[in-house]
Design an enzyme around this catalytic site. Structure first.
Site, short mmCIF file in Angstrom:
data_model
loop_
_atom_site.label_atom_id
_atom_site.label_comp_id
_atom_site.label_asym_id
_atom_site.label_seq_id
_atom_site.Cartn_x
_atom_site.Cartn_y
_atom_site.Cartn_z
NE ARG A 108 -3.83 0.27 2.40
CZ ARG A 108 -3.69 0.98 3.48
NH1 ARG A 108 -2.98 0.89 4.53
NH2 ARG A 108 -4.36 2.01 3.13
CE LYS A 168 1.40 -5.03 6.71
NZ LYS A 168 0.97 -3.59 6.01
NE ARG A 196 3.09 6.11 11.60
CZ ARG A 196 3.58 7.29 11.27
NH1 ARG A 196 3.59 8.26 12.09
NH2 ARG A 196 3.80 7.65 10.04
C1 BTN Z 1 0.17 -3.79 2.49
O1 BTN Z 1 1.19 -2.86 1.96
O2 BTN Z 1 0.12 -3.92 3.43
C2 BTN Z 1 -0.20 -4.49 1.38
C3 BTN Z 1 0.85 -5.81 1.01
C4 BTN Z 1 0.20 -6.51 -0.25
C5 BTN Z 1 1.28 -7.60 -0.69
C6 BTN Z 1 0.58 -8.52 -1.79
S1 BTN Z 1 1.55 -9.76 -2.06
C7 BTN Z 1 0.74 -10.54 -3.14
C8 BTN Z 1 0.01 -9.19 -4.04
N1 BTN Z 1 1.01 -8.98 -5.17
C9 BTN Z 1 1.57 -7.75 -4.83
O3 BTN Z 1 2.40 -7.17 -5.68
N2 BTN Z 1 1.06 -7.36 -3.77
C10 BTN Z 1 0.30 -8.07 -2.91
#
Ligand code: BTN
Length: 325
Positions: free
Chosen positions: A122, A187, A322
């Site tokens: 994100r 996380k 946060r």
């Molecule tokens: C975040 O930042 O919390 C979201 C992370 C999401 C990662 C997943 S891994 C599978 C899918 N493909 C990606 O490129 N991103 C999501």
């Protein structure tokens, strides 16, 4: 199949295999075997070479396997997932399915990868995605709904992930608005939704889930937030195929339920899982921040903040939250 992946498949049992046997299986000489084995370092895979014994992986690997995953997906959920692809090495499973969606892939198309070179997180962050260690999973879903009615979808997906984790033996996970999955404040998993509106007013969404299962220690330095993986939290080995199957099952059923009933079907469960409920939190706005007490979410999925007795609602996407420790 790439020779290095064939070698990895043999070595995944964690036992020693001699260069001679490996070469005989792949139809190549010992020096060619060694040449391919050296490239495993590009995937951060640590290999032990012992003279007289051969080669073995520092840690046995459970490679993703379609049949092993589908054992954990019930018939009802399988019917919603027409196709499942597993890639060894991809840029991003979300990017791949977004592209495939444009080319007409069906709703319920699944993509999993052993490694992502450019995993997307994100807010433009990178999702660190080392080989064979965690779960990187995306599902394409076509909704006969407008993009505006999908504002709470990420929250519903968060609930689906916690249901899957509970089934996999991890009950004490929490959600941090909008869609982080936490264990003891760290996380464990993240969710990234990427939407494309269609002229008909309907909408396609790629739901991406990154779940830490066994983060290799050599990758840890690259992660810029408090994190945990399932094996550390449970202090036990975890089957990635089982967890991926359970995730797919709960995700497919939750996406169908969201389409029928919206966020209301998930609201109360989300509130019970809320890590910030009744706790001090800071909201980061564009150029500002507010500290208050978390009071859960409203019916649209907006965060409710108690700002010194004034109740304020913050829609999804406008702010980041946060926890104040
Ligand atoms: C975040 O930042 O919390 C979201 C992370 C999401 C990662 C997943 S891994 C599978 C899918 N493909 C990606 O490129 N991103 C999501």
């Amino acid at each position: 199949m790439q020779p290095r992946f064939q070698l990895l498949r043999i070595l995944s049992d964690g036992h020693f295999h001699s260069g001679e046997t490996l070469g005989a299986t792949l139809g190549m000489g010992r020096s060619a075997v060694w040449k391919h084995l050296k490239t495993l370092a590009e995937w951060d895979i640590v290999l032990h070479a012992v003279s007289g014994k051969g080669y073995r992986l520092a840690h046995p690997l459970e490679l993703l396997d379609r049949d092993a995953i589908l054992c954990f997906v019930t018939e009802e959920a399988r019917a919603l997932l027409p196709d499942l692809e597993i890639h060894h090495d991809i840029d991003s499973t979300n990017r791949y399915l977004t592209q495939k969606g444009r080319l007409g892939a069906p709703s319920g198309q699944v993509c999993l990868a052993e490694r992502q070179q450019a995993g997307r997180g994100r807010r433009g962050r990178t999702w660190i995605s080392p080989f064979g260690a965690n779960i990187y999973l995306s599902v394409l879903w076509r909704f006969a709904l407008s993009p505006e009615s999908l504002s709470g979808l990420g929250l519903a997906v968060g609930v689906a992930v916690t249901r899957a984790l509970q089934d996999a033996g991890m009950p004490d996970v929490e959600l941090k608005w909008p869609n982080d999955i936490l264990w003891q404040g760290r996380k464990l998993a993240g969710i990234l939704l990427e939407m494309t509106g269609e002229l008909s007013g309907s909408c396609s969404v790629v739901v991406g889930i990154g779940l830490n299962v066994r983060m290799p220690r050599q990758t840890v330095a690259m992660i810029d937030q408090p994190w945990v993986d399932m094996e550390t939290a449970l202090d036990a080995p975890v089957s990635r195929n089982e967890v991926a199957g359970r995730l797919l099952r709960h995700l497919a059923l939750a996406l169908r339920q969201f389409e029928a009933d919206g966020l209301s079907a998930f609201h109360d469960e989300w509130m019970r899982l809320d890590a910030a409920n009744g706790k001090p939190v800071t909201l980061q706005l564009h150029n500002d921040s507010i500290t208050g007490v978390g009071r859960g979410i409203d019916a649209s999925g907006a965060l409710i903040l108690d700002d010194n007795g004034v109740i304020r609602h913050f829609p999804y996407g406008e702010v980041s939250l946060r926890m104040v420790s």
